[in-house]
Design a protein around this motif. Structure first.
Motif, PDB file in Angstrom:
ATOM      1  N   THR A   7       0.821  -1.209   0.000  1.00  0.00           N
ATOM      2  CA  THR A   7       0.000   0.000   0.000  1.00  0.00           C
ATOM      3  C   THR A   7       0.853   1.256   0.000  1.00  0.00           C
ATOM      4  OG1 THR A   7      -0.158  -0.103   2.374  1.00  0.00           O
ATOM      5  CG2 THR A   7      -1.973  -1.055   1.131  1.00  0.00           C
ATOM      6  N   THR A  17       2.208   3.195  -4.128  1.00  0.00           N
ATOM      7  CA  THR A  17       1.202   3.508  -5.145  1.00  0.00           C
ATOM      8  C   THR A  17       1.785   4.309  -6.298  1.00  0.00           C
ATOM      9  OG1 THR A  17       0.420   5.567  -4.173  1.00  0.00           O
ATOM     10  CG2 THR A  17      -0.607   3.547  -3.395  1.00  0.00           C
ATOM     11  N   ARG A  37       2.402   2.419  -9.590  1.00  0.00           N
ATOM     12  CA  ARG A  37       1.324   1.871 -10.402  1.00  0.00           C
ATOM     13  C   ARG A  37       1.453   2.383 -11.822  1.00  0.00           C
ATOM     14  NH1 ARG A  37      -3.469   3.157  -6.097  1.00  0.00           N
ATOM     15  NH2 ARG A  37      -3.300   1.246  -4.903  1.00  0.00           N
ATOM     16  N   LYS A  67       4.352  12.704 -15.236  1.00  0.00           N
ATOM     17  CA  LYS A  67       3.479  11.545 -15.048  1.00  0.00           C
ATOM     18  C   LYS A  67       3.326  10.738 -16.331  1.00  0.00           C
ATOM     19  CE  LYS A  67      -1.005  12.052 -13.928  1.00  0.00           C
ATOM     20  NZ  LYS A  67      -2.266  12.076 -13.168  1.00  0.00           N
ATOM     21  N   ASN A 103      -5.029  -5.598 -18.822  1.00  0.00           N
ATOM     22  CA  ASN A 103      -6.160  -6.245 -19.474  1.00  0.00           C
ATOM     23  C   ASN A 103      -6.993  -5.354 -20.375  1.00  0.00           C
ATOM     24  OD1 ASN A 103      -6.214  -7.450 -16.309  1.00  0.00           O
ATOM     25  ND2 ASN A 103      -5.934  -8.914 -17.955  1.00  0.00           N
ATOM     26  N   LYS A 104      -6.430  -4.291 -20.914  1.00  0.00           N
ATOM     27  CA  LYS A 104      -7.201  -3.445 -21.817  1.00  0.00           C
ATOM     28  C   LYS A 104      -6.772  -3.698 -23.252  1.00  0.00           C
ATOM     29  CE  LYS A 104      -9.715  -0.686 -20.826  1.00  0.00           C
ATOM     30  NZ  LYS A 104     -11.137  -0.715 -20.452  1.00  0.00           N
ATOM     31  N   ILE A 158      -4.905   8.442 -19.485  1.00  0.00           N
ATOM     32  CA  ILE A 158      -4.783   7.294 -18.593  1.00  0.00           C
ATOM     33  C   ILE A 158      -5.995   6.418 -18.874  1.00  0.00           C
ATOM     34  CG2 ILE A 158      -4.719   6.491 -16.215  1.00  0.00           C
ATOM     35  CD1 ILE A 158      -3.513   9.130 -15.416  1.00  0.00           C
ATOM     36  N   LEU A 195      -8.154   3.403 -17.741  1.00  0.00           N
ATOM     37  CA  LEU A 195      -8.354   2.544 -16.564  1.00  0.00           C
ATOM     38  C   LEU A 195      -8.806   1.142 -16.973  1.00  0.00           C
ATOM     39  CD1 LEU A 195     -10.071   4.369 -13.610  1.00  0.00           C
ATOM     40  CD2 LEU A 195      -7.755   3.645 -13.859  1.00  0.00           C
ATOM     41  N   PHE A 216     -12.753  -8.936 -16.701  1.00  0.00           N
ATOM     42  CA  PHE A 216     -12.062  -8.129 -15.708  1.00  0.00           C
ATOM     43  C   PHE A 216     -12.854  -6.935 -15.199  1.00  0.00           C
ATOM     44  CE2 PHE A 216      -8.427 -10.608 -16.379  1.00  0.00           C
ATOM     45  CZ  PHE A 216      -8.396 -10.905 -17.725  1.00  0.00           C
ATOM     46  N   THR A 233     -13.140  -3.960 -16.424  1.00  0.00           N
ATOM     47  CA  THR A 233     -12.260  -2.796 -16.410  1.00  0.00           C
ATOM     48  C   THR A 233     -13.030  -1.488 -16.438  1.00  0.00           C
ATOM     49  OG1 THR A 233     -11.984  -2.694 -18.819  1.00  0.00           O
ATOM     50  CG2 THR A 233     -10.429  -4.062 -17.595  1.00  0.00           C
ATOM     51  N   ARG A 234     -14.248  -1.472 -17.000  1.00  0.00           N
ATOM     52  CA  ARG A 234     -14.980  -0.196 -17.051  1.00  0.00           C
ATOM     53  C   ARG A 234     -15.417   0.251 -15.658  1.00  0.00           C
ATOM     54  NH1 ARG A 234     -19.796  -0.854 -20.861  1.00  0.00           N
ATOM     55  NH2 ARG A 234     -19.894  -2.793 -19.698  1.00  0.00           N
ATOM     56  N   ARG A 253     -13.484   0.068 -13.030  1.00  0.00           N
ATOM     57  CA  ARG A 253     -12.344   0.412 -12.193  1.00  0.00           C
ATOM     58  C   ARG A 253     -12.560   1.837 -11.694  1.00  0.00           C
ATOM     59  NH1 ARG A 253      -7.754  -2.156 -16.173  1.00  0.00           N
ATOM     60  NH2 ARG A 253      -7.733  -4.219 -15.206  1.00  0.00           N
ATOM     61  N   LEU A 282     -10.776  -3.105  -9.040  1.00  0.00           N
ATOM     62  CA  LEU A 282      -9.403  -3.438  -8.689  1.00  0.00           C
ATOM     63  C   LEU A 282      -9.390  -4.143  -7.333  1.00  0.00           C
ATOM     64  CD1 LEU A 282      -7.443  -0.248  -9.817  1.00  0.00           C
ATOM     65  CD2 LEU A 282      -7.439  -2.503 -10.878  1.00  0.00           C
ATOM     66  N   LEU A 324      -7.619   5.509  -7.322  1.00  0.00           N
ATOM     67  CA  LEU A 324      -7.339   4.093  -7.140  1.00  0.00           C
ATOM     68  C   LEU A 324      -7.214   3.771  -5.648  1.00  0.00           C
ATOM     69  CD1 LEU A 324      -6.952   4.161 -10.223  1.00  0.00           C
ATOM     70  CD2 LEU A 324      -5.050   2.587  -9.906  1.00  0.00           C
ATOM     71  N   PRO A 325      -7.330   2.473  -5.282  1.00  0.00           N
ATOM     72  CA  PRO A 325      -7.365   2.107  -3.859  1.00  0.00           C
ATOM     73  C   PRO A 325      -6.132   2.550  -3.073  1.00  0.00           C
ATOM     74  CG  PRO A 325      -7.964   0.225  -5.223  1.00  0.00           C
ATOM     75  CD  PRO A 325      -7.495   1.293  -6.154  1.00  0.00           C
ATOM     76  N   HIS A 326      -6.303   2.677  -1.763  1.00  0.00           N
ATOM     77  CA  HIS A 326      -5.210   2.944  -0.821  1.00  0.00           C
ATOM     78  C   HIS A 326      -4.485   4.246  -1.114  1.00  0.00           C
ATOM     79  CE1 HIS A 326      -5.972  -1.174   0.246  1.00  0.00           C
ATOM     80  NE2 HIS A 326      -5.611  -1.595  -0.945  1.00  0.00           N
ATOM     81  N   LYS A 327      -5.235   5.325  -1.257  1.00  0.00           N
ATOM     82  CA  LYS A 327      -4.613   6.635  -1.495  1.00  0.00           C
ATOM     83  C   LYS A 327      -5.129   7.631  -0.482  1.00  0.00           C
ATOM     84  CE  LYS A 327      -2.581   7.781  -4.585  1.00  0.00           C
ATOM     85  NZ  LYS A 327      -1.136   7.757  -4.840  1.00  0.00           N
ATOM     86  N   GLU A 358     -10.036  13.817 -13.138  1.00  0.00           N
ATOM     87  CA  GLU A 358      -8.669  13.345 -13.252  1.00  0.00           C
ATOM     88  C   GLU A 358      -8.581  11.971 -12.614  1.00  0.00           C
ATOM     89  OE1 GLU A 358      -5.953  16.282 -11.639  1.00  0.00           O
ATOM     90  OE2 GLU A 358      -4.798  14.645 -10.752  1.00  0.00           O
ATOM     91  N   ILE A 359      -7.677  11.141 -13.123  1.00  0.00           N
ATOM     92  CA  ILE A 359      -7.463   9.827 -12.523  1.00  0.00           C
ATOM     93  C   ILE A 359      -6.264   9.930 -11.589  1.00  0.00           C
ATOM     94  CG2 ILE A 359      -6.834   7.423 -12.973  1.00  0.00           C
ATOM     95  CD1 ILE A 359      -8.232   7.698 -15.674  1.00  0.00           C
ATOM     96  N   MET A 381      -3.650   7.803  -9.544  1.00  0.00           N
ATOM     97  CA  MET A 381      -3.172   6.427  -9.349  1.00  0.00           C
ATOM     98  C   MET A 381      -2.344   6.244  -8.084  1.00  0.00           C
ATOM     99  SD  MET A 381      -2.530   4.421 -12.738  1.00  0.00           S
ATOM    100  CE  MET A 381      -1.149   5.265 -13.402  1.00  0.00           C
TER     101      MET A 381
END
Lengths: 415, 361
Positions: A18, A21, A24, A376, A402-403, A413, A415, B10, B12-13, B15, B19, B345-348, B358-359, B361
């Motif tokens: 954790t 990150t 990633r 980035k 997997n995309k 980016i 996802l 998966f 993915t859409r 996410r 995840l 994304l997780p754990h942030k 914005e994404i 990560m």
């Protein structure tokens, strides 16, 4: 050099899931320490450097990953390098010094006279034998590897001031707002066992202070006073800063390369630095070819023996191709890391990118980026099992695992 | 009676939520997506459900063991070693779907949330005597989907048009089928599309019939549609006067609150909100058009709208999350921080504001 009773132990901090990150999407499926740079897992590089330490008894990896994630690696590297390597899992965060203290019993098992502490995500030449020699001559509690950087970038790190004659550490500040020094902490240290006493001193002092002091409610709100648990001890703020100028710590300066491997973009840069190092120290690890029987190779390139590269492809400079990858006819690879089981079809071009495990790059497709390792999207990253279809262009982008990319993209980016 | 749920890959859409867990286990309306379908199947007498999956079977199986016992329905997995498309999985699960009874079996798409008028569908299937029935639903923008052209009076399907460029009809495949066992004889064990290869053949033989779905329908496989879908689902609960909906002076419109969740003083919750188990909503909080998943804490005076807050996350005091902010598992938005469409994304930890989508990560 030490006599036969001198035993040295090395501890490498590998971090945990954790916390990593920033690495990633490459760390979504693989622990960062096992990500390959110049064809070898990141943690291999400091481990190999440890082999050059005289009288090395044991190497410990300390981190937050599950034991099973490192079990296979640890047993195979122990066999391969003929040095005992063990992985120790931290149960909770103890800080950079607290972690070392937490495992002091195991570390002191063989009664070592010296203990190296290295951070796994540091990329450098690891002059450990020279550091040991210098440390013994200084006769302090510890010696810190330092490097000169540009004054503008120094404040991202721990800045140190040292006596130019005795090399004693006089002053240490972590990420200061104003300029203190252009010498910074590389994250590689050597200690004598009294470091444990110093760490314990910080713990008990904090425990005592917590019970003695009554804090006003206003003071309690200030972030600086939010009390840390007594067993959470940071090497920089809690040990080096207070003990600077007390003839306890010394510095050893390196003039070789040094980088931190925090992001995928930096891992590409560091892979290049290690490939350049191989050119100097073990050139037979690198590939060669002129386009007749084997593919044309330019600059420093690593190709795993099981990878298949078509003779009409041109590879390099700064390319690393992992196990079972298949590189088709007329492919051009520059400044990239191609991971295991990747298939790159005919005439595709990859520049300034990392192509994730099992991905597939279509014919005449183009995967590239500006190559700015610090931004980035400066290096294009394709996660595990990404498919880029024929003739599609992916520029300055990050694609999660997997995309399938069937339309071209720039600066995105996915996802 | 048997059923197959096409779970696929998966997710993915969806996410960053997927995840952390496989898509069928992502909560919708305070229960895992797939539970909505399994419960609807159980209600009309289905005794065995087969899940066609190709990703993380162990996670799915662990979860399902609990529900097998609780619901009294048999749940098994049929695992694809390579993606088999929308028809291939039926061939793979053939032995589980056919028994001596010769009864038809249901096939559902796991991304779909709807009223599930499955009893009506059984009646419809019996009455037309054809080989296969599919549910269709009317949509505003048919060109995003596969359009079904059918005879209005009988429902007999003439043909399929995939993503038509001009308007040919407004009924699309809703992803709910009732098939005679003989359909399995038409499907080979290889990647096959049921819409492109199997159904057109059955339609040509005039044995495929379509029933128009009354009530709501939504493909919730992506965040925007998930939020719209929640509104439709809660609306249908209201129409059934479901006791699950919350009421009170601090509730507006349709709101679902798990019984283990706590809501503080001076909040205003709704419309179209779902608050999951173990959540703590502190005082003075405004929530609208959002989903708050298990274990989330929304701190005092915060504001969340049009967003999805993932498991065990926190939204800080006076923070504001809106406009399709999607927080993955264990994300912590600091006090007073603003997120406009941040996808995290997780754990942030989010310590500074996200001013435009914005994404992270």
């Amino acid at each position: 050099m030490g006599g036969s009773e001198e035993r040295v132990v090395a501890v490498i901090m590998v971090g945990g899931p954790t916390k990593g990150t920033r690495f990633r999407p490459l760390s979504l499926n693989t622990p960062k320490p096992l990500f390959p740079l110049a064809g070898q897992p990141m943690v291999n590089h400091p481990i190999s450097a440890c082999k050059r330490i005289p009288n090395l008894a044991q190497i410990y990896l300390i981190g937050f990953y599950e034991e099973r994630e490192f079990a296979l690696f640890v047993s195979s590297i122990s066999n391969e390098l003929r040095v005992p390597v063990r992985y120790l899992k931290e149960d909770k965060p103890h800080g950079s010094a607290g972690g070392l203290y937490n495992f002091r019993d195991q570390i002191m098992e063989e009664s070592p006279s010296h203990i190296f502490l290295l951070n796994c995500d540091v990329c450098c030449s690891f002059p450990l034998a020279e550091m040991l020699e210098a440390h013994i001559s200084y006769r302090g509690m510890g010696t810190i590897l330092v490097i000169e950087v540009s004054p503008e970038s120094a404040n991202q790190f721990g800045e140190l001031v040292a006596d130019p004659v005795t090399n004693e550490l006089l002053h240490y500040t972590e990420k200061p707002e104003t300029f203190v020094s252009d010498r910074i902490n590389c994250g590689v240290y050597i200690f004598t066992p009294d470091i444990f006493t110093a760490i314990q001193g910080v713990s008990s002092q904090r425990k005592d202070r917590a019970t003695l002091r009554r804090v006003s409610s206003f003071e309690a709100l200030q972030p600086a006073n939010r009390s840390l648990p007594s067993d959470f001890v940071r090497l920089d703020q809690d040990i080096l800063s207070p003990l600077a100028g007390k003839k306890q710590f010394y510095v050893y300066e390196t003039t070789d390369y040094w980088e931190q491997i925090k992001t995928p973009g930096m891992s590409l840069k560091c892979s290049g630095l290690y490939l350049a190092q191989f050119r100097r120290t073990s050139p037979d690890l690198l590939a060669s070819g002129d386009g007749t029987k084997n593919a044309a190779i330019s600059g420093n390139v690593y190709i795993h023996p099981s990878a298949k590269v078509h003779p009409t492809a041109k590879i390099g400079p700064n390319a690393s191709i992992s196990a079972n990858a298949r590189i088709g006819a007329g492919v051009r690879l520059v400044h990239c890391i191609i991971l295991d089981d990747v298939e790159i079809k005919e005439n595709a071009v990859v520049i300034h990118a990392i192509v994730g495990w099992k991905s597939s790059i279509g014919r005449w497709s183009r995967v590239q980026a500006s190559g700015d390792h610090n931004t980035k999207l400066g290096v294009t990253i394709l996660g595990e099992s990404v498919t880029v279809e024929d003739e599609v262009v992916v520029i300055n982008s990050i694609v999660l695992p997997n995309k399938t990319m069937n339309v071209s993209v720039q600066e995105e980016i996915i996802l | 009676m048997k059923a197959l749920i096409l779970v696929g890959g998966f997710g993915t859409r969806l996410r960053p939520l997927t995840l952390s867990v496989p898509k069928p286990l992502v909560d919708f309306g305070n229960k895992p997506m797939i539970l909505h379908q399994i419960e609807a199947l159980k209600a009309i007498g289905v005794t065995e459900v087969v899940l066609a999956i190709n990703y993380q079977p162990e996670v799915m199986m662990n979860f399902l063991k609990d529900f097998e016992a609780k619901l009294g329905i048999k749940i098994t997995c049929s695992q694809e070693t390579e993606p088999l498309g929308t028809a291939g999985p039926l061939a793979l699960a053939r032995d589980k779907l056919i028994d001596d009874s010769g009864e038809p079996f249901f096939v559902l798409n796991s991304d779909v949330i709807s009223e599930y008028p499955l009893k009506d569908m059984i009646e419809f299937h019996k009455s037309h005597g054809g080989e296969a029935s599919i549910m269709v639903t009317k949509v505003d923008e048919p060109s995003k989907y596969g359009v079904v052209i059918m005879e209005e009076s009988t429902g007999k399907v003439e043909r399929f048009v995939e993503k038509p460029k001009i308007f040919v009809g407004n009924k699309i495949n809703a992803g709910i089928y009732l098939l005679n066992p003989s359909v399995l004889d038409r499907i080979e064990l290889r990647p096959t599309s049921i819409e492109k290869e199997v159904f057109p053949k059955i339609a040509a033989e005039k044995k495929l019939y379509a029933m128009v779905l009354s009530g709501f329908w939504m493909d919730i496989g992506q965040p925007k549609d998930y939020i719209t879908g929640l509104r439709l689902y809660l609306d249908s609960l209201r129409k059934q006067s479901s006791p699950l909906l919350a009421s009170g002076t601090n509730i507006i419109g349709n709101v679902l609150v798990d019984e283990t969740a706590k809501i503080g003083e001076g909040c205003l919750i709704g419309p179209d909100v779902a608050i999951g188990p173990g959540c703590v909503v502190e005082s003075g909080v405004r929530l609208s058009r959002c989903t708050v998943m298990r274990g989330v804490r929304i701190k005092k005076h915060a504001c969340v709208s049009g967003s999805i807050i993932g498991w065990h996350s926190t939204v800080g005091q006076w923070a504001r999350a809106e406009n399709m902010t999607i927080l993955g598992e264990d994300v912590h938005v600091g006090d007073e921080v603003y997120s406009n469409g941040g996808v995290v994304l997780p754990h942030k930890e989010i310590k500074s504001s996200i001013l435009k989508p914005e994404i992270v990560m």
